[in-house]
Design a protein around this motif. Structure first.
Motif, short mmCIF file in Angstrom:
data_model
loop_
_atom_site.label_atom_id
_atom_site.label_comp_id
_atom_site.label_asym_id
_atom_site.label_seq_id
_atom_site.Cartn_x
_atom_site.Cartn_y
_atom_site.Cartn_z
N ASN A 13 -4.27 -6.29 12.52
CA ASN A 13 -5.67 -6.24 12.15
C ASN A 13 -5.87 -5.41 10.89
OD1 ASN A 13 -8.15 -7.30 13.83
ND2 ASN A 13 -6.53 -6.94 15.34
N LEU A 14 -5.06 -4.38 10.72
CA LEU A 14 -5.20 -3.50 9.56
C LEU A 14 -4.46 -4.00 8.33
CD1 LEU A 14 -6.36 -1.51 11.71
CD2 LEU A 14 -5.25 0.32 10.41
N THR A 15 -3.45 -4.84 8.51
CA THR A 15 -2.62 -5.22 7.36
C THR A 15 -2.98 -6.57 6.76
OG1 THR A 15 -0.93 -6.14 8.84
CG2 THR A 15 -0.66 -3.84 8.14
N ILE A 16 -3.65 -7.44 7.53
CA ILE A 16 -3.85 -8.80 7.04
C ILE A 16 -4.68 -8.84 5.75
CG2 ILE A 16 -5.83 -9.17 8.61
CD1 ILE A 16 -4.92 -12.12 8.78
N ALA A 17 -5.77 -8.07 5.70
CA ALA A 17 -6.60 -8.08 4.49
C ALA A 17 -5.91 -7.34 3.35
CB ALA A 17 -7.96 -7.44 4.78
N GLN A 18 -5.16 -6.30 3.67
CA GLN A 18 -4.42 -5.59 2.62
C GLN A 18 -3.48 -6.56 1.88
OE1 GLN A 18 -2.72 -1.62 3.34
NE2 GLN A 18 -3.30 -1.93 5.49
N ARG A 19 -2.79 -7.40 2.66
CA ARG A 19 -1.81 -8.30 2.05
C ARG A 19 -2.48 -9.47 1.35
NH1 ARG A 19 0.81 -10.84 5.50
NH2 ARG A 19 0.02 -10.09 7.50
N LYS A 20 -3.55 -10.01 1.95
CA LYS A 20 -4.15 -11.22 1.39
C LYS A 20 -5.16 -10.93 0.28
CE LYS A 20 -3.50 -14.14 5.47
NZ LYS A 20 -2.58 -15.05 4.78
N VAL A 21 -5.85 -9.78 0.37
CA VAL A 21 -6.88 -9.45 -0.63
C VAL A 21 -6.34 -8.52 -1.71
CG1 VAL A 21 -9.16 -8.43 -0.99
CG2 VAL A 21 -8.72 -9.80 1.06
N LEU A 22 -5.62 -7.49 -1.29
CA LEU A 22 -5.10 -6.50 -2.25
C LEU A 22 -3.68 -6.81 -2.71
CD1 LEU A 22 -6.43 -3.19 -0.61
CD2 LEU A 22 -7.52 -4.64 -2.33
N ASN A 23 -3.07 -7.83 -2.12
CA ASN A 23 -1.71 -8.25 -2.49
C ASN A 23 -0.67 -7.14 -2.30
OD1 ASN A 23 -2.45 -10.93 -3.32
ND2 ASN A 23 -3.31 -10.04 -5.19
N ARG A 24 -0.87 -6.32 -1.29
CA ARG A 24 0.13 -5.30 -0.98
C ARG A 24 1.32 -5.94 -0.27
NH1 ARG A 24 -4.17 -0.75 1.20
NH2 ARG A 24 -4.74 0.06 -0.84
N SER A 25 2.48 -5.34 -0.47
CA SER A 25 3.66 -5.79 0.26
C SER A 25 3.52 -5.45 1.74
CB SER A 25 4.92 -5.12 -0.29
OG SER A 25 4.90 -3.73 0.01
N GLU A 26 4.31 -6.08 2.58
CA GLU A 26 4.25 -5.81 4.02
C GLU A 26 4.56 -4.35 4.30
OE1 GLU A 26 6.18 -7.39 8.24
OE2 GLU A 26 6.65 -8.41 6.35
N ASP A 27 5.56 -3.80 3.62
CA ASP A 27 5.93 -2.40 3.85
C ASP A 27 4.80 -1.45 3.45
OD1 ASP A 27 8.37 -3.12 4.85
OD2 ASP A 27 9.50 -2.70 3.01
N GLU A 28 4.19 -1.72 2.29
CA GLU A 28 3.11 -0.84 1.83
C GLU A 28 1.91 -0.95 2.76
OE1 GLU A 28 0.32 0.03 -2.13
OE2 GLU A 28 1.57 -1.79 -2.03
N ALA A 29 1.57 -2.17 3.18
CA ALA A 29 0.43 -2.37 4.08
C ALA A 29 0.67 -1.66 5.41
CB ALA A 29 0.18 -3.85 4.30
N ASN A 30 1.89 -1.74 5.93
CA ASN A 30 2.21 -1.08 7.20
C ASN A 30 2.12 0.44 7.07
OD1 ASN A 30 2.65 -3.43 8.65
ND2 ASN A 30 4.84 -3.49 8.18
N GLU A 31 2.56 0.96 5.93
CA GLU A 31 2.49 2.41 5.72
C GLU A 31 1.04 2.89 5.65
OE1 GLU A 31 3.99 5.91 2.61
OE2 GLU A 31 4.48 3.80 2.22
N VAL A 32 0.19 2.14 4.94
CA VAL A 32 -1.22 2.48 4.86
C VAL A 32 -1.85 2.41 6.25
CG1 VAL A 32 -3.47 1.73 3.98
CG2 VAL A 32 -1.50 1.79 2.45
N ALA A 33 -1.51 1.38 7.00
CA ALA A 33 -2.06 1.22 8.35
C ALA A 33 -1.71 2.42 9.23
CB ALA A 33 -1.54 -0.07 8.98
#
Length: 248
Positions: free
Chosen positions: A103-123
């Motif tokens: 729930n926390l990473t899907i928009a990070q990856r699709k809207v902000l184009n973050r990598s999976e690792d970066e999105a997971n760390e932010v989450a």
């Protein structure tokens, strides 16, 4: 962004739903690092005003400026501006088929184009911030209402917003769960997050708000410091509303 430009500004805002006029020429702004709590009876227009700020509701007339950008200008990239605005709803709006982490990473990856690792760390960082890191692998159905709302706040924070909008974030919660959500919001205020909060929580408005705005009938009736509006209201309509609310 120019520090002198208000993060949120609405000018002569009108909103009709069919023949029903819900907002009647609202002039309103939220300054940087300010917490503005909007109160008022049901049907006063407060949630419609909030939803106009990020164009979830399109104004009938008037302007909405976010960090100086006119959202009502057809040339404006509304999605790019919305990316700066976190929004927390009454009903959480989590994806039930996704884990808390997803729930926390899907928009990070699709809207902000973050990598999976970066999105997971932010989450992980924002979940820890709201006291929900231990639920990172759970699905929403296994969470209490208060926990779901804290995850919803974390989801908004994961997008690194410049400001946060809260639409009665505790109204769907059991009374014993309200405090945990308000504590998270209180922490955001202490960190200097610009916030516009539609709420019925008068104690929160008084303790955390920099300003309280009372709306009724689609207009701003009273606007000022919390103690002035809540303890010494000048308008008869504000007085009657607070008397009714504080008796409950």
């Amino acid at each position: 962004m120019d520090s002198n430009v208000p993060p949120i500004q609405v000018l002569e805002l009108h909103k009709y739903f069919g023949e029903l006029q819900v907002l009647r020429g609202i002039d309103f702004q939220v300054n940087a690092r300010e917490v503005v709590c909007v109160i008022g009876p049901s049907g006063s227009g407060k949630s419609t005003l909030l939803r106009c700020v990020n164009l979830l509701e399109v104004p009938t007339a008037g302007k909405v400026l976010v960090e100086g950008i006119d959202l009502t200008d057809p040339e404006t990239d509304v999605d790019a501006v919305r990316a700066r605005i976190g929004m927390v709803f009454q009903q959480f709006n989590l994806f039930p088929h996704l884990t808390v982490q997803s729930n926390l990473t899907i928009a990070q990856r699709k809207v902000l184009n973050r990598s999976e690792d970066e999105a997971n760390e932010v989450a992980r960082n924002v979940l820890e911030r709201v006291g929900m890191l231990d639920k990172i692998d759970e699905y929403p159905i296994r969470l209490s209402g208060g926990q779901m709302q804290r995850v919803a706040i974390a989801r908004s924070l994961s997008m690194n917003p410049d400001m946060m909008l809260f639409d009665e974030p505790t109204s769907a919660l059991d009374p014993e769960l309200v405090g945990e959500v308000l504590d998270v919001m209180r922490g955001l205020a202490e960190e200097g997050m610009t916030m516009m909060v539609v709420t019925h929580e008068m104690g929160f408005a008084r303790q955390v708000g920099d300003r309280v705005v009372f709306m009724d009938g689609g207009v701003v009736v009273e606007d000022g410091p919390p103690d002035d509006v809540l303890l010494n209201p000048q308008h008869d309509r504000t007085q009657k509303f607070l008397q009714a609310v504080l008796r409950q």
